[in-house]
Design a protein around this motif. Structure first.
Motif, PDB file in Angstrom:
ATOM      1  N   GLU A   1       0.802  -1.220   0.000  1.00  9.03           N
ATOM      2  CA  GLU A   1       0.000   0.000   0.000  1.00  9.03           C
ATOM      3  C   GLU A   1       0.835   1.271   0.000  1.00  9.03           C
ATOM      4  N   GLY A   2       2.147   1.146   0.071  1.00 13.02           N
ATOM      5  CA  GLY A   2       3.012   2.314   0.077  1.00 13.02           C
ATOM      6  C   GLY A   2       2.891   3.154   1.327  1.00 13.02           C
ATOM      7  N   THR A   3       2.578   2.516   2.463  1.00 12.47           N
ATOM      8  CA  THR A   3       2.390   3.278   3.700  1.00 12.47           C
ATOM      9  C   THR A   3       3.628   3.304   4.587  1.00 12.47           C
ATOM     10  N   ILE A   4       4.654   2.576   4.222  1.00 10.83           N
ATOM     11  CA  ILE A   4       5.919   2.647   4.945  1.00 10.83           C
ATOM     12  C   ILE A   4       6.708   3.792   4.321  1.00 10.83           C
ATOM     13  N   LYS A   5       7.146   4.705   5.154  1.00 11.67           N
ATOM     14  CA  LYS A   5       7.868   5.892   4.692  1.00 11.67           C
ATOM     15  C   LYS A   5       9.240   5.943   5.349  1.00 11.67           C
ATOM     16  N   VAL A   6      10.151   6.707   4.746  1.00  7.36           N
ATOM     17  CA  VAL A   6      11.487   6.902   5.294  1.00  7.36           C
ATOM     18  C   VAL A   6      11.679   8.389   5.572  1.00  7.36           C
ATOM     19  N   ASN A   7      12.055   8.710   6.804  1.00  4.94           N
ATOM     20  CA  ASN A   7      12.336  10.092   7.175  1.00  4.94           C
ATOM     21  C   ASN A   7      13.647  10.505   6.511  1.00  4.94           C
ATOM     22  N   ASP A   8      13.616  11.563   5.701  1.00  7.58           N
ATOM     23  CA  ASP A   8      14.792  11.999   4.958  1.00  7.58           C
ATOM     24  C   ASP A   8      15.959  12.398   5.857  1.00  7.58           C
ATOM     25  N   GLU A   9      15.676  12.942   7.008  1.00  7.49           N
ATOM     26  CA  GLU A   9      16.740  13.405   7.894  1.00  7.49           C
ATOM     27  C   GLU A   9      17.338  12.287   8.738  1.00  7.49           C
ATOM     28  N   THR A  10      16.473  11.486   9.375  1.00  5.00           N
ATOM     29  CA  THR A  10      16.957  10.447  10.291  1.00  5.00           C
ATOM     30  C   THR A  10      17.154   9.093   9.617  1.00  5.00           C
ATOM     31  N   LYS A  11      16.588   8.926   8.432  1.00  2.00           N
ATOM     32  CA  LYS A  11      16.612   7.660   7.678  1.00  2.00           C
ATOM     33  C   LYS A  11      15.820   6.553   8.375  1.00  2.00           C
ATOM     34  N   GLU A  12      15.055   6.902   9.418  1.00  3.65           N
ATOM     35  CA  GLU A  12      14.219   5.921  10.098  1.00  3.65           C
ATOM     36  C   GLU A  12      12.945   5.691   9.295  1.00  3.65           C
ATOM     37  N   VAL A  13      12.428   4.461   9.379  1.00  3.58           N
ATOM     38  CA  VAL A  13      11.166   4.144   8.713  1.00  3.58           C
ATOM     39  C   VAL A  13      10.011   4.365   9.669  1.00  3.58           C
TER      40      VAL A  13
END
Length: 94
Positions: free
Chosen positions: A53-65
Protein backbone atom coordinates in the motif's frame (compact mmCIF):
# COMPACT_ATOMS: atom_id res chain seq x y z
CA UNK A 1 16.57 -19.62 -1.88
CA UNK A 2 18.15 -16.23 -2.45
CA UNK A 3 18.52 -13.93 0.51
CA UNK A 4 19.63 -10.33 0.77
CA UNK A 5 20.52 -8.29 3.84
CA UNK A 6 19.19 -4.96 2.62
CA UNK A 7 17.42 -3.12 -0.16
CA UNK A 8 20.68 -1.98 -1.79
CA UNK A 9 21.87 -5.56 -2.43
CA UNK A 10 18.83 -6.49 -4.51
CA UNK A 11 19.47 -7.08 -8.22
CA UNK A 12 18.16 -4.40 -10.60
CA UNK A 13 14.50 -5.06 -11.33
CA UNK A 14 11.25 -3.25 -11.92
CA UNK A 15 9.58 -2.09 -8.75
CA UNK A 16 6.03 -0.86 -8.59
CA UNK A 17 5.19 1.81 -6.06
CA UNK A 18 1.48 2.11 -5.21
CA UNK A 19 -0.18 5.49 -5.02
CA UNK A 20 -1.13 6.49 -1.47
CA UNK A 21 -4.84 6.94 -0.92
CA UNK A 22 -6.02 5.63 -4.27
CA UNK A 23 -8.83 3.88 -2.36
CA UNK A 24 -9.26 6.59 0.30
CA UNK A 25 -8.20 6.40 3.94
CA UNK A 26 -8.22 2.74 4.89
CA UNK A 27 -6.57 2.59 8.31
CA UNK A 28 -9.77 2.84 10.38
CA UNK A 29 -10.78 -0.80 9.90
CA UNK A 30 -7.35 -2.33 10.58
CA UNK A 31 -7.23 -5.13 13.18
CA UNK A 32 -3.45 -5.16 13.70
CA UNK A 33 -0.97 -2.31 13.33
CA UNK A 34 2.75 -2.65 12.59
CA UNK A 35 4.98 -1.16 15.29
CA UNK A 36 8.64 -0.68 14.37
CA UNK A 37 11.36 -1.11 17.00
CA UNK A 38 13.75 1.63 15.84
CA UNK A 39 16.50 0.31 18.14
CA UNK A 40 16.66 -3.01 16.27
CA UNK A 41 16.00 -1.63 12.77
CA UNK A 42 19.05 -1.92 10.48
CA UNK A 43 17.48 0.35 7.83
CA UNK A 44 17.46 -2.31 5.12
CA UNK A 45 14.16 -0.78 3.86
CA UNK A 46 12.64 -4.14 2.92
CA UNK A 47 9.45 -3.07 4.71
CA UNK A 48 9.36 0.05 2.51
CA UNK A 49 9.91 -1.96 -0.64
CA UNK A 50 7.43 -4.76 0.07
CA UNK A 51 4.54 -2.69 1.50
CA UNK A 52 1.69 -3.27 -0.98
CA UNK A 53 0.00 0.00 0.00
CA UNK A 54 3.01 2.31 0.08
CA UNK A 55 2.39 3.28 3.70
CA UNK A 56 5.92 2.65 4.95
CA UNK A 57 7.87 5.89 4.69
CA UNK A 58 11.49 6.90 5.29
CA UNK A 59 12.34 10.09 7.18
CA UNK A 60 14.79 12.00 4.96
CA UNK A 61 16.74 13.40 7.89
CA UNK A 62 16.96 10.45 10.29
CA UNK A 63 16.61 7.66 7.68
CA UNK A 64 14.22 5.92 10.10
CA UNK A 65 11.17 4.14 8.71
CA UNK A 66 7.68 4.93 9.93
CA UNK A 67 4.12 3.89 9.10
CA UNK A 68 1.37 6.14 7.75
CA UNK A 69 -1.44 4.69 9.88
CA UNK A 70 -4.18 6.59 8.05
CA UNK A 71 -3.68 4.30 5.06
CA UNK A 72 -2.03 1.18 6.54
CA UNK A 73 -4.37 -1.82 6.30
CA UNK A 74 -2.41 -3.95 8.78
CA UNK A 75 -1.67 -6.76 6.35
CA UNK A 76 1.66 -7.63 8.01
CA UNK A 77 3.70 -7.91 4.81
CA UNK A 78 6.24 -5.48 6.30
CA UNK A 79 6.65 -7.61 9.44
CA UNK A 80 6.94 -10.83 7.44
CA UNK A 81 9.71 -9.41 5.24
CA UNK A 82 11.77 -7.76 7.99
CA UNK A 83 15.04 -9.74 8.26
CA UNK A 84 15.58 -8.57 11.87
CA UNK A 85 11.94 -9.16 12.89
CA UNK A 86 11.80 -5.71 14.46
CA UNK A 87 8.25 -5.02 13.27
CA UNK A 88 5.62 -6.32 15.67
CA UNK A 89 1.96 -6.58 14.67
CA UNK A 90 0.05 -5.19 17.66
CA UNK A 91 -3.67 -5.66 18.15
CA UNK A 92 -5.57 -2.41 17.63
CA UNK A 93 -7.26 -1.00 20.70
CA UNK A 94 -10.49 0.98 20.56
Amino acid sequence: MQCWDNYWELPPASVSFPIKGSAGKTGAWRTFRPVIDQEQCIKCYFCFMYCPEGTIKVNDETKEVYVDYEYCKGCGVCANNCPKKCIDMKKESN
